[in-house]
Motif scaffolding. Structure first.
Motif, PDB file in Angstrom:
ATOM      1  N   ILE A   1       0.845  -1.195   0.000  1.00  0.00           N
ATOM      2  CA  ILE A   1       0.000   0.000   0.000  1.00  0.00           C
ATOM      3  C   ILE A   1       0.881   1.247   0.000  1.00  0.00           C
ATOM      4  O   ILE A   1       2.044   1.201   0.407  1.00  0.00           O
ATOM      5  CB  ILE A   1      -0.947   0.054   1.217  1.00  0.00           C
ATOM      6  CG1 ILE A   1      -0.149   0.059   2.530  1.00  0.00           C
ATOM      7  CG2 ILE A   1      -1.966  -1.053   1.190  1.00  0.00           C
ATOM      8  CD1 ILE A   1      -1.011   0.380   3.738  1.00  0.00           C
TER       9      ILE A   1
ATOM     10  N   ASP B   1      -3.763   5.424  -1.457  1.00  0.00           N
ATOM     11  CA  ASP B   1      -4.406   4.263  -2.078  1.00  0.00           C
ATOM     12  C   ASP B   1      -5.802   4.057  -1.505  1.00  0.00           C
ATOM     13  O   ASP B   1      -6.041   4.257  -0.306  1.00  0.00           O
ATOM     14  CB  ASP B   1      -3.584   2.996  -1.847  1.00  0.00           C
ATOM     15  CG  ASP B   1      -2.328   2.957  -2.705  1.00  0.00           C
ATOM     16  OD1 ASP B   1      -2.181   3.831  -3.579  1.00  0.00           O
ATOM     17  OD2 ASP B   1      -1.502   2.058  -2.489  1.00  0.00           O
TER      18      ASP B   1
ATOM     19  N   VAL C   1      -8.531   1.347  -0.529  1.00  0.00           N
ATOM     20  CA  VAL C   1      -8.566  -0.075  -0.175  1.00  0.00           C
ATOM     21  C   VAL C   1      -9.992  -0.455   0.220  1.00  0.00           C
ATOM     22  O   VAL C   1     -10.784   0.388   0.645  1.00  0.00           O
ATOM     23  CB  VAL C   1      -7.594  -0.396   0.980  1.00  0.00           C
ATOM     24  CG1 VAL C   1      -6.157  -0.189   0.539  1.00  0.00           C
ATOM     25  CG2 VAL C   1      -7.897   0.468   2.206  1.00  0.00           C
TER      26      VAL C   1
ATOM     27  N   GLU D   1      -9.634  -6.290   2.425  1.00  0.00           N
ATOM     28  CA  GLU D   1      -8.606  -6.457   1.392  1.00  0.00           C
ATOM     29  C   GLU D   1      -7.239  -6.713   2.037  1.00  0.00           C
ATOM     30  O   GLU D   1      -6.829  -6.016   2.955  1.00  0.00           O
ATOM     31  CB  GLU D   1      -8.547  -5.215   0.507  1.00  0.00           C
ATOM     32  CG  GLU D   1      -7.494  -5.283  -0.590  1.00  0.00           C
ATOM     33  CD  GLU D   1      -7.461  -4.028  -1.435  1.00  0.00           C
ATOM     34  OE1 GLU D   1      -6.467  -3.834  -2.163  1.00  0.00           O
ATOM     35  OE2 GLU D   1      -8.432  -3.237  -1.378  1.00  0.00           O
TER      36      GLU D   1
ATOM     37  N   VAL E   1      -3.453  -6.431   2.407  1.00  0.00           N
ATOM     38  CA  VAL E   1      -2.475  -5.426   1.989  1.00  0.00           C
ATOM     39  C   VAL E   1      -1.057  -5.760   2.452  1.00  0.00           C
ATOM     40  O   VAL E   1      -0.106  -5.072   2.069  1.00  0.00           O
ATOM     41  CB  VAL E   1      -2.868  -4.021   2.519  1.00  0.00           C
ATOM     42  CG1 VAL E   1      -4.211  -3.593   1.952  1.00  0.00           C
ATOM     43  CG2 VAL E   1      -2.905  -4.011   4.049  1.00  0.00           C
TER      44      VAL E   1
ATOM     45  N   SER F   1      -7.391  -4.415   5.534  1.00  0.00           N
ATOM     46  CA  SER F   1      -8.047  -3.148   5.865  1.00  0.00           C
ATOM     47  C   SER F   1      -9.389  -3.442   6.521  1.00  0.00           C
ATOM     48  O   SER F   1     -10.174  -4.237   6.002  1.00  0.00           O
ATOM     49  CB  SER F   1      -8.257  -2.310   4.609  1.00  0.00           C
ATOM     50  OG  SER F   1      -9.033  -1.155   4.900  1.00  0.00           O
TER      51      SER F   1
END
Length: 299
Positions: free
Chosen positions: A50, A54, A56, A60, A62, A179
């Motif tokens: 990341i 960004d 997200v 998700e 990362v 996230s």
């Protein structure tokens, strides 16, 4: 005439500026739901994909903390579980011999009973057979109880190993960095390859699509507002213009507090105010920390 035109123009401009600047009931600053995501595992950060800015999604993946030792530990536990389960005793096979002896004695008992009925046998032989059957049945019951007890112990041991496997799998899941919300990465505290520890901050993410305007109202304004009330929110657009948004009051404090120095209210003489929160959908132009003005009755 030229002087009169200039004076009139100045008066109109001043009136317009004054209306844009002061025609509101309250003002405040925009906030967002911000979450600092911390590491739940200790180890080397194998990858961390990341960057600040960004977008997200919730859940998700990362990043990942090194899980090699955890996987090796899991493999060892799985082997231990297999070894434990291999000791499970098959009761039907273990008691088959005793059951066969009982069946043989029962057939002999039936044969002897037929001889006695034909006056060709004696009752003592029948009594001995019945006694043998009773002894064998007691042995069978004892065997079953012993085997079931052994299997219960083995099953308990296997469940203990299974719990250890589940604990390792949970630690592996916690090594995966995700996230917690749909949002935008505001800050990144570590880089790939660094060592992390449990509780160490990794990045900050915020939901910028749904902003919160925190404002303050006076005691006299409380009677004008309620939860779920629709209000109009204005943000600055250049020096003399503003953007208009529809907002919804989602929270009203039940306790008064002294007026914050950075917050303006319609009644500057009020010493005590009540905090409120207004949900405002963001079109991308609203930023954290921006000021917003509120009109409770604007159409």
């Amino acid at each position: 005439m030229r002087k009169i035109f200039i004076i009139c123009t100045a008066i109109i401009a001043f009136s317009s500026c004054n209306r844009n600047k002061y025609d509101y009931d309250a003002s405040g600053t925009f906030e967002a739901t911000e979450i600092i995501v911390s590491s739940e595992a200790t180890g080397r950060l194998e990858w961390f994909n990341i960057e600040e800015g960004d977008v997200v999604g919730s859940g998700e993946q990362v990043g990942l903390v090194d899980t090699v030792q955890l996987h090796l530990n899991k493999m060892q536990l799985l082997a231990n579980r297999q070894a434990v389960e291999s000791r499970t005793l098959y009761i039907s096979q273990q008691v088959a011999a005793t059951q066969q002896q009982i069946a043989t004695q029962q057939r002999e008992r039936d044969r002897t009973q037929r001889l006695i009925d034909a006056n060709a046998g004696n009752t003592k032989q029948l009594d001995d057979i019945n006694s043998n059957i009773a002894v064998l049945e007691e042995q069978l019951a004892a065997q079953r109880e012993s085997l079931q007890s052994s299997n219960s112990s083995i099953s308990g041991e296997a469940q203990g190993v299974e719990a250890q496997v589940a604990a390792v799998e949970d630690r592996i899941r916690r090594s995966i960095i995700t996230s917690p919300i749909d949002g935008t990465v505001l800050l990144k505290y570590v880089e790939q390859g660094e060592l992390t520890s449990t509780g160490m901050p990794l990045f900050k993410v915020a939901d910028l699509d749904n902003m919160i305007l925190r404002a303050y109202v006076t005691n006299g304004q409380l009677s004008q507002i309620k939860i779920e009330q629709q209000v109009t929110v204005f943000t600055d657009l250049g020096d003399k213009d503003s953007r208009r948004y529809d907002g919804t009051i989602t929270w009203i404090s039940d306790q008064a507090e002294f007026t914050p120095r950075t917050i303006q209210t319609k009644d500057e003489r009020a010493n005590l105010v009540y905090a409120i929160k207004i949900a405002v959908p963001n079109d991308g132009y609203i930023k954290i920390g921006m000021y917003g003005d509120i009109n409770f009755n604007a159409q």
